[in-house]
Design a protein around this motif. Structure first.
Motif, PDB file in Angstrom:
ATOM      1  N   ALA A 349       0.831  -1.206   0.000  1.00 27.16           N
ATOM      2  CA  ALA A 349       0.000   0.000   0.000  1.00 27.16           C
ATOM      3  C   ALA A 349       0.868   1.260   0.000  1.00 27.16           C
ATOM      4  O   ALA A 349       0.595   2.218  -0.737  1.00 27.16           O
ATOM      5  N   LEU A 350       1.923   1.251   0.797  1.00 23.98           N
ATOM      6  CA  LEU A 350       2.823   2.403   0.823  1.00 23.98           C
ATOM      7  C   LEU A 350       3.569   2.533  -0.501  1.00 23.98           C
ATOM      8  O   LEU A 350       3.774   3.642  -1.015  1.00 23.98           O
ATOM      9  N   GLY A 351       3.987   1.398  -1.070  1.00 24.35           N
ATOM     10  CA  GLY A 351       4.672   1.429  -2.366  1.00 24.35           C
ATOM     11  C   GLY A 351       3.792   1.998  -3.461  1.00 24.35           C
ATOM     12  O   GLY A 351       4.258   2.749  -4.331  1.00 24.35           O
ATOM     13  N   VAL A 352       2.507   1.676  -3.442  1.00 20.15           N
ATOM     14  CA  VAL A 352       1.566   2.228  -4.427  1.00 20.15           C
ATOM     15  C   VAL A 352       1.472   3.746  -4.280  1.00 20.15           C
ATOM     16  O   VAL A 352       1.466   4.486  -5.271  1.00 20.15           O
ATOM     17  N   ALA A 353       1.411   4.223  -3.034  1.00 19.27           N
ATOM     18  CA  ALA A 353       1.340   5.668  -2.804  1.00 19.27           C
ATOM     19  C   ALA A 353       2.568   6.378  -3.355  1.00 19.27           C
ATOM     20  O   ALA A 353       2.460   7.424  -4.012  1.00 19.27           O
ATOM     21  N   LEU A 354       3.747   5.810  -3.139  1.00 18.18           N
ATOM     22  CA  LEU A 354       4.977   6.407  -3.659  1.00 18.18           C
ATOM     23  C   LEU A 354       5.025   6.331  -5.185  1.00 18.18           C
ATOM     24  O   LEU A 354       5.546   7.229  -5.849  1.00 18.18           O
ATOM     25  N   THR A 355       4.470   5.255  -5.751  1.00 13.31           N
ATOM     26  CA  THR A 355       4.427   5.123  -7.205  1.00 13.31           C
ATOM     27  C   THR A 355       3.556   6.219  -7.821  1.00 13.31           C
ATOM     28  O   THR A 355       3.916   6.824  -8.839  1.00 13.31           O
ATOM     29  N   LEU A 356       2.416   6.473  -7.209  1.00 12.14           N
ATOM     30  CA  LEU A 356       1.537   7.537  -7.696  1.00 12.14           C
ATOM     31  C   LEU A 356       2.256   8.882  -7.675  1.00 12.14           C
ATOM     32  O   LEU A 356       2.127   9.687  -8.596  1.00 12.14           O
ATOM     33  N   TYR A 357       3.034   9.099  -6.621  1.00 12.30           N
ATOM     34  CA  TYR A 357       3.794  10.352  -6.547  1.00 12.30           C
ATOM     35  C   TYR A 357       4.833  10.423  -7.656  1.00 12.30           C
ATOM     36  O   TYR A 357       4.979  11.454  -8.333  1.00 12.30           O
ATOM     37  N   ALA A 358       5.567   9.314  -7.868  1.00 15.39           N
ATOM     38  CA  ALA A 358       6.636   9.306  -8.872  1.00 15.39           C
ATOM     39  C   ALA A 358       6.091   9.552 -10.270  1.00 15.39           C
ATOM     40  O   ALA A 358       6.759  10.167 -11.111  1.00 15.39           O
ATOM     41  N   LEU A 359       4.862   9.098 -10.541  1.00 12.79           N
ATOM     42  CA  LEU A 359       4.311   9.212 -11.889  1.00 12.79           C
ATOM     43  C   LEU A 359       3.462  10.458 -12.091  1.00 12.79           C
ATOM     44  O   LEU A 359       3.467  11.054 -13.170  1.00 12.79           O
ATOM     45  N   LEU A 360       2.698  10.836 -11.084  1.00 14.96           N
ATOM     46  CA  LEU A 360       1.737  11.922 -11.250  1.00 14.96           C
ATOM     47  C   LEU A 360       2.252  13.267 -10.775  1.00 14.96           C
ATOM     48  O   LEU A 360       1.698  14.308 -11.122  1.00 14.96           O
ATOM     49  N   VAL A 361       3.301  13.269  -9.957  1.00 12.80           N
ATOM     50  CA  VAL A 361       3.806  14.521  -9.398  1.00 12.80           C
ATOM     51  C   VAL A 361       5.240  14.793  -9.841  1.00 12.80           C
ATOM     52  O   VAL A 361       5.568  15.856 -10.342  1.00 12.80           O
ATOM     53  N   SER A 362       6.136  13.812  -9.673  1.00 10.94           N
ATOM     54  CA  SER A 362       7.556  14.013  -9.944  1.00 10.94           C
ATOM     55  C   SER A 362       7.911  13.546 -11.348  1.00 10.94           C
ATOM     56  O   SER A 362       7.083  13.009 -12.079  1.00 10.94           O
ATOM     57  N   ASP A 363       9.156  13.757 -11.762  1.00 10.52           N
ATOM     58  CA  ASP A 363       9.676  13.260 -13.028  1.00 10.52           C
ATOM     59  C   ASP A 363      10.307  11.896 -12.791  1.00 10.52           C
ATOM     60  O   ASP A 363      11.161  11.744 -11.923  1.00 10.52           O
ATOM     61  N   PHE A 364       9.899  10.882 -13.576  1.00  8.48           N
ATOM     62  CA  PHE A 364      10.307   9.505 -13.302  1.00  8.48           C
ATOM     63  C   PHE A 364      11.826   9.325 -13.361  1.00  8.48           C
ATOM     64  O   PHE A 364      12.427   8.745 -12.468  1.00  8.48           O
ATOM     65  N   LEU A 365      12.467   9.830 -14.415  1.00  9.11           N
ATOM     66  CA  LEU A 365      13.907   9.609 -14.569  1.00  9.11           C
ATOM     67  C   LEU A 365      14.683  10.296 -13.445  1.00  9.11           C
ATOM     68  O   LEU A 365      15.630   9.735 -12.891  1.00  9.11           O
ATOM     69  N   ASP A 366      14.290  11.511 -13.101  1.00  8.35           N
ATOM     70  CA  ASP A 366      14.952  12.209 -11.994  1.00  8.35           C
ATOM     71  C   ASP A 366      14.761  11.448 -10.688  1.00  8.35           C
ATOM     72  O   ASP A 366      15.668  11.356  -9.858  1.00  8.35           O
ATOM     73  N   THR A 367      13.556  10.921 -10.494  1.00  7.68           N
ATOM     74  CA  THR A 367      13.277  10.160  -9.270  1.00  7.68           C
ATOM     75  C   THR A 367      14.182   8.943  -9.174  1.00  7.68           C
ATOM     76  O   THR A 367      14.751   8.652  -8.120  1.00  7.68           O
ATOM     77  N   VAL A 368      14.327   8.212 -10.290  1.00  5.82           N
ATOM     78  CA  VAL A 368      15.183   7.020 -10.309  1.00  5.82           C
ATOM     79  C   VAL A 368      16.616   7.383  -9.923  1.00  5.82           C
ATOM     80  O   VAL A 368      17.222   6.780  -9.030  1.00  5.82           O
ATOM     81  N   ASN A 369      17.170   8.389 -10.594  1.00  8.21           N
ATOM     82  CA  ASN A 369      18.564   8.751 -10.348  1.00  8.21           C
ATOM     83  C   ASN A 369      18.791   9.218  -8.918  1.00  8.21           C
ATOM     84  O   ASN A 369      19.750   8.806  -8.257  1.00  8.21           O
ATOM     85  N   ASN A 370      17.920  10.092  -8.429  1.00  4.21           N
ATOM     86  CA  ASN A 370      18.107  10.649  -7.093  1.00  4.21           C
ATOM     87  C   ASN A 370      18.025   9.574  -6.019  1.00  4.21           C
ATOM     88  O   ASN A 370      18.844   9.519  -5.095  1.00  4.21           O
ATOM     89  N   VAL A 371      17.037   8.690  -6.130  1.00  7.41           N
ATOM     90  CA  VAL A 371      16.858   7.651  -5.116  1.00  7.41           C
ATOM     91  C   VAL A 371      18.027   6.679  -5.127  1.00  7.41           C
ATOM     92  O   VAL A 371      18.594   6.343  -4.081  1.00  7.41           O
ATOM     93  N   LEU A 372      18.423   6.209  -6.326  1.00  6.95           N
ATOM     94  CA  LEU A 372      19.485   5.216  -6.403  1.00  6.95           C
ATOM     95  C   LEU A 372      20.817   5.769  -5.901  1.00  6.95           C
ATOM     96  O   LEU A 372      21.577   5.072  -5.227  1.00  6.95           O
ATOM     97  N   GLU A 373      21.115   7.022  -6.213  1.00  3.88           N
ATOM     98  CA  GLU A 373      22.385   7.591  -5.778  1.00  3.88           C
ATOM     99  C   GLU A 373      22.424   7.798  -4.264  1.00  3.88           C
ATOM    100  O   GLU A 373      23.442   7.563  -3.614  1.00  3.88           O
TER     101      GLU A 373
END
Length: 477
Positions: A349-373
């Motif tokens: 449930a928490l993962g779904v909420a974060l997914t909605l944020y990554a797709l509907l609010v933030s930029d996906f590629l930027d999110t990937v890079n920032n989190v992984l680094e």
């Protein structure tokens, strides 16, 4: 008369007990697996680790190496070097058969019963939930593309529905657990490899790879060193996120060969990770990988496009089923007294909420890079301490002792915290943070080094050296 004593290093298959059988909800959580319920062979681990790493996210990360300014051969070298960290995951996996326990419990030996709850909450549970969101976001983008091909307009309600459906499919596998994962991941790996190899063929033979690629303004000196270090940390973030190698090896018989356990685990993850991260790099030499899905589907024939998009969804499900499984165990190890199936659902449930944020609010590629680094500063020191402990103890772990959470436990140490592990993790994380250089945060030492990110070696070496010295001195191991 011939001896009837079995060779402890043979890989004779043993039937799974009722407590861990494909198609049935797994009965065990973080509790100790008795010898009578051990089964399987080390070679089974190859498919378990291969399927989630035939991954669209690897394509995205591979393309990022070119976007940060590296040429083709520099990028490919970074891909190989960064993925060598899968050997560390293999080393951690050998503790599973020895203890009959998941990594989230085995780490009590390093950090103490109470100290490990804090460690698991941050570097186990939180990291897992972030990866759930990243992979579901990638899968959802592919599913949106399939919807458009079917003539549907993916508005917000449809996007939410797609994300939820992908999450439900993922969590169902996680709830059924270990035996179901082992059974499904062989076919998953074959299907995904076939589709991604077709993609590889079109990229290599269709004029979509520039083997002599160099950026318009090649990097030199400090800028090149910074890009190489940052790229290596980005690639290494994937294996470093799996300090959970024992989760999937703990059902193996105690007599399973440690070399075989480590080898099949590391090889299963390393081979597809190198191949398909490199594929993303090759694609980036001619395609605009700021939007990887659109760029890749544009060069594929019409019949292959939906297969590619479906493979992206399946790869995310395979990756996240393992991640959700471990995050459920992590939540139990933190001290939440609920069944593993419910802890998996809560994390989902928490993962779904974060997914909605990554797709509907933030930029996906930027999110990937920032989190992984950012993850490297947390996960690198944990893997270093864990690997050092396996070597110090010579992989001698006692499952029932690890399961004991009372002050009488041999892993209670001082008020429930192992000073050696706590100090190593703290110093390693501080060293990594000081050497971290990302768009989100730059440490003091990284600034002095001209923006070169040395968080990976700084954090891991500091944590390993500290734990080795303090662990031996205090007889932790």
């Amino acid at each position: 008369m011939e001896s009837t004593i079995p060779d402890p290093h043979t890989e004779l298959p043993t039937p799974p007990p009722a407590a861990d059988r494909a198609g049935r909800i797994e009965a065990h959580g973080i509790d100790h697996i008795p010898d009578s319920e051990r089964h399987g062979r080390p070679r089974d681990l190859f498919a378990v680790w291969a399927a989630p790493n035939v991954s669209y996210l690897n394509l995205v990360v591979g393309g990022t190496l070119v976007l940060i300014g590296l040429d083709l051969w520099q990028s490919l070298a970074v891909v190989v070097v960064g993925n060598l960290l899968w050997a560390g995951v293999g080393l951690l996996a050998v503790s599973g058969p020895a203890a009959g326990a998941p990594s989230e419990v085995i780490m009590r030996a390093m950090f103490g019963v109470r100290g490990n709850r804090v460690n698991t909450a941050v570097t186990g549970w939180l990291v897992s939930v972030c990866y759930l969101a990243l992979n579901w976001a990638a899968a959802s983008l592919a599913a949106f593309g399939l919807a458009e091909r079917a003539g549907l307009t993916p508005g917000t309600p449809l996007k939410v529905l797609v994300i939820v459906l992908i999450a439900v499919a993922t969590l169902a596998i996680s709830v059924y657990g270990h035996a179901t994962i082992v059974r499904l991941y062989g076919p998953f790996a074959l299907v995904l490899t076939a589709v991604f190899l077709l993609l590889t063929g079109y990229l290599l033979t269709g004029g979509h790879t520039d083997w002599h690629y160099r950026p318009a303004e090649p990097l030199h000196g400090g800028a090149l060193v910074a890009a190489l270090a940052g790229g290596t940390a980005l690639i290494a973030s994937a294996p470093l996120s799996y300090s959970t190698g024992a989760d999937f090896s703990r059902y193996l018989p105690r007599t399973a060969s440690p070399r075989a356990v480590a080898g099949w685990t590391a090889l299963g993850a390393f081979v597809p990770s190198v191949l398909f991260t490199a594929l993303g790099t090759l694609a980036a030499t001619t395609l605009d990988m700021t939007d990887p899905q659109s760029a890749l589907t544009a060069v594929l024939p019409g019949w292959l496009q939906p297969l590619f998009l479906l493979a992206v969804v399946l790869s995310a499900v395979a990756n996240n089923a393992m991640t959700a499984y471990s995050s459920g165990l992590a939540l139990q190890a933190v001290g939440l007294r609920i069944r593993r199936s419910r802890s998996v659902a809560l994390d989902g449930a928490l993962g779904v909420a974060l997914t909605l944020y990554a797709l509907l609010v933030s930029d996906f590629l930027d999110t990937v890079n920032n989190v992984l680094e950012l993850m490297v500063a947390l996960t690198g020191p944990v893997m270093a301490v864990y690997a050092t402990d396996v070597l110090l103890r010579r992989n001698r772990y006692h499952g029932p002792d690890l399961a004991d959470e009372t002050p009488a436990s041999p892993h209670w140490y001082s008020h429930g915290v192992n000073p050696a592990g706590a100090a190593a993790l703290l110093l390693g994380t501080v060293a990594a943070a000081l050497c971290l250089a990302t768009p989100v945060f730059t440490g003091a030492l990284a600034s002095l080094a001209g923006g070169t990110d040395l968080s990976l070696p700084a954090g891991m070496l500091t944590a390993a050296a500290t734990y080795w010295l303090l662990g031996r001195r205090t007889r932790t191991a």
